[in-house]
Design a protein around this motif. Structure first.
Motif, PDB file in Angstrom:
ATOM      1  N   GLY A 150      41.592  43.813  36.312  1.00 14.02           N
ATOM      2  CA  GLY A 150      41.533  43.297  37.681  1.00 14.02           C
ATOM      3  C   GLY A 150      40.293  42.456  37.918  1.00 14.02           C
ATOM      4  O   GLY A 150      40.350  41.404  38.564  1.00 14.02           O
ATOM      5  N   TRP A 151      39.166  42.888  37.383  1.00 11.77           N
ATOM      6  CA  TRP A 151      37.930  42.128  37.546  1.00 11.77           C
ATOM      7  C   TRP A 151      38.029  40.785  36.827  1.00 11.77           C
ATOM      8  O   TRP A 151      37.576  39.756  37.337  1.00 11.77           O
ATOM      9  N   GLY A 152      38.631  40.776  35.635  1.00 19.19           N
ATOM     10  CA  GLY A 152      38.801  39.524  34.913  1.00 19.19           C
ATOM     11  C   GLY A 152      39.698  38.549  35.655  1.00 19.19           C
ATOM     12  O   GLY A 152      39.414  37.346  35.719  1.00 19.19           O
ATOM     13  N   ILE A 153      40.784  39.057  36.214  1.00 15.67           N
ATOM     14  CA  ILE A 153      41.678  38.206  37.000  1.00 15.67           C
ATOM     15  C   ILE A 153      40.949  37.673  38.222  1.00 15.67           C
ATOM     16  O   ILE A 153      41.022  36.488  38.546  1.00 15.67           O
ATOM     17  N   LEU A 197      42.197  41.701  48.821  1.00 13.19           N
ATOM     18  CA  LEU A 197      43.216  42.171  47.884  1.00 13.19           C
ATOM     19  C   LEU A 197      42.572  42.859  46.683  1.00 13.19           C
ATOM     20  O   LEU A 197      43.018  43.919  46.243  1.00 13.19           O
ATOM     21  N   PHE A 198      41.493  42.261  46.186  1.00 19.81           N
ATOM     22  CA  PHE A 198      40.793  42.854  45.050  1.00 19.81           C
ATOM     23  C   PHE A 198      40.132  44.177  45.439  1.00 19.81           C
ATOM     24  O   PHE A 198      40.186  45.154  44.692  1.00 19.81           O
ATOM     25  N   VAL A 199      39.520  44.233  46.611  1.00 21.40           N
ATOM     26  CA  VAL A 199      38.878  45.477  47.067  1.00 21.40           C
ATOM     27  C   VAL A 199      39.916  46.571  47.265  1.00 21.40           C
ATOM     28  O   VAL A 199      39.688  47.726  46.888  1.00 21.40           O
ATOM     29  N   ALA A 200      41.070  46.228  47.823  1.00 19.46           N
ATOM     30  CA  ALA A 200      42.139  47.220  47.997  1.00 19.46           C
ATOM     31  C   ALA A 200      42.610  47.740  46.638  1.00 19.46           C
ATOM     32  O   ALA A 200      42.853  48.946  46.479  1.00 19.46           O
ATOM     33  N   HIS A 229      48.220  54.906  42.041  1.00 29.72           N
ATOM     34  CA  HIS A 229      48.175  54.079  40.838  1.00 29.72           C
ATOM     35  C   HIS A 229      49.283  53.025  40.842  1.00 29.72           C
ATOM     36  O   HIS A 229      49.055  51.877  40.429  1.00 29.72           O
ATOM     37  N   LEU A 230      50.465  53.378  41.306  1.00 28.41           N
ATOM     38  CA  LEU A 230      51.546  52.397  41.355  1.00 28.41           C
ATOM     39  C   LEU A 230      51.253  51.273  42.338  1.00 28.41           C
ATOM     40  O   LEU A 230      51.499  50.098  42.040  1.00 28.41           O
ATOM     41  N   VAL A 231      50.725  51.616  43.490  1.00 28.53           N
ATOM     42  CA  VAL A 231      50.358  50.574  44.458  1.00 28.53           C
ATOM     43  C   VAL A 231      49.213  49.729  43.894  1.00 28.53           C
ATOM     44  O   VAL A 231      49.189  48.508  44.069  1.00 28.53           O
ATOM     45  N   GLY A 232      48.271  50.368  43.198  1.00 27.40           N
ATOM     46  CA  GLY A 232      47.201  49.625  42.555  1.00 27.40           C
ATOM     47  C   GLY A 232      47.731  48.661  41.503  1.00 27.40           C
ATOM     48  O   GLY A 232      47.272  47.517  41.401  1.00 27.40           O
ATOM     49  N   LEU A 233      48.724  49.093  40.713  1.00 27.59           N
ATOM     50  CA  LEU A 233      49.351  48.204  39.733  1.00 27.59           C
ATOM     51  C   LEU A 233      50.075  47.052  40.412  1.00 27.59           C
ATOM     52  O   LEU A 233      50.071  45.916  39.923  1.00 27.59           O
ATOM     53  N   PHE A 234      50.716  47.335  41.542  1.00 28.92           N
ATOM     54  CA  PHE A 234      51.382  46.270  42.291  1.00 28.92           C
ATOM     55  C   PHE A 234      50.360  45.255  42.795  1.00 28.92           C
ATOM     56  O   PHE A 234      50.591  44.035  42.721  1.00 28.92           O
ATOM     57  N   LEU A 235      49.215  45.728  43.291  1.00 27.86           N
ATOM     58  CA  LEU A 235      48.164  44.804  43.734  1.00 27.86           C
ATOM     59  C   LEU A 235      47.598  44.019  42.557  1.00 27.86           C
ATOM     60  O   LEU A 235      47.248  42.842  42.706  1.00 27.86           O
ATOM     61  N   LEU A 236      47.519  44.645  41.390  1.00 30.20           N
ATOM     62  CA  LEU A 236      47.082  43.926  40.197  1.00 30.20           C
ATOM     63  C   LEU A 236      48.083  42.827  39.847  1.00 30.20           C
ATOM     64  O   LEU A 236      47.690  41.712  39.484  1.00 30.20           O
ATOM     65  N   LEU A 237      49.367  43.120  39.982  1.00 32.50           N
ATOM     66  CA  LEU A 237      50.394  42.113  39.755  1.00 32.50           C
ATOM     67  C   LEU A 237      50.244  40.963  40.747  1.00 32.50           C
ATOM     68  O   LEU A 237      50.341  39.791  40.380  1.00 32.50           O
ATOM     69  N   LEU A 238      49.985  41.287  42.010  1.00 32.27           N
ATOM     70  CA  LEU A 238      49.762  40.236  43.005  1.00 32.27           C
ATOM     71  C   LEU A 238      48.528  39.406  42.673  1.00 32.27           C
ATOM     72  O   LEU A 238      48.530  38.183  42.839  1.00 32.27           O
ATOM     73  N   LEU A 239      47.479  40.073  42.212  1.00 29.32           N
ATOM     74  CA  LEU A 239      46.284  39.336  41.810  1.00 29.32           C
ATOM     75  C   LEU A 239      46.595  38.371  40.675  1.00 29.32           C
ATOM     76  O   LEU A 239      46.034  37.271  40.610  1.00 29.32           O
ATOM     77  N   ALA A 240      47.480  38.764  39.783  1.00 28.29           N
ATOM     78  CA  ALA A 240      47.772  37.941  38.614  1.00 28.29           C
ATOM     79  C   ALA A 240      48.708  36.783  38.930  1.00 28.29           C
ATOM     80  O   ALA A 240      48.555  35.700  38.368  1.00 28.29           O
ATOM     81  N   ILE A 241      49.692  36.976  39.828  1.00 22.96           N
ATOM     82  CA  ILE A 241      50.697  35.927  40.005  1.00 22.96           C
ATOM     83  C   ILE A 241      50.492  35.071  41.239  1.00 22.96           C
ATOM     84  O   ILE A 241      51.050  33.980  41.300  1.00 22.96           O
ATOM     85  N   LEU A 242      49.756  35.538  42.216  1.00 23.80           N
ATOM     86  CA  LEU A 242      49.561  34.711  43.412  1.00 23.80           C
ATOM     87  C   LEU A 242      48.682  33.517  43.080  1.00 23.80           C
ATOM     88  O   LEU A 242      47.726  33.610  42.327  1.00 23.80           O
TER      89      LEU A 242
END
Length: 127
Positions: A33-36, A46-49, A94-107
């Motif tokens: 997440g930090w790298g993204i 979004l990153f803080v969440a 963890h699942l919501v965190g993974l979803f936010l990681l996905l948003l960080l990657a594709i948005l």
């Protein structure tokens, strides 16, 4: 051989056996997440969440694991319903965190003009 025997409390070893294996996946998620965030510059909220949810899920799972270890050690088993709730909350976080990681990657950030740095207005030398 007698020198190799160490008589210490087993509590730190139990704590380490729970914390060390569970910290690896959490650290990997946070590093990804930090790298993204570093290279894509997504919205900071979004990153803080993402960070808060991943750490909350890890902490909740850690509490449940420690409750199991120390509950059985003290002679009584922890209530199954409470453990199920704790593990469910940790999994959902963890699942919501993974979803936010996905948003960080594709948005993608909206493309627009790059704002120029503000500078002072030119000074008239005749004044």
């Amino acid at each position: 051989m007698e020198l190799l025997r160490i008589n210490v409390s087993s509590d730190p070893f139990i704590l380490a056996s729970v914390v060390i294996p569970s910290a690896g996946p959490t650290a990997l998620l946070l590093l990804v997440g930090w790298g993204i965030q570093r290279y894509r510059r997504q919205p900071y909220a979004l990153f803080v969440a993402f960070v808060v949810l991943v750490l909350f899920g890890w902490t909740t799972g850690l509490v449940a694991n420690l409750w199991i270890f120390f509950g059985f050690r003290s002679g009584g088993a922890p209530p199954f319903a409470s453990l199920a709730i704790l593990f469910s909350v940790a999994g959902i976080a963890h699942l919501v965190g993974l979803f936010l990681l996905l948003l960080l990657a594709i948005l993608r950030r909206t493309s627009g003009p790059i704002p120029e740095p503000t500078s002072a207005p030119p000074v008239d030398p005749n004044l």
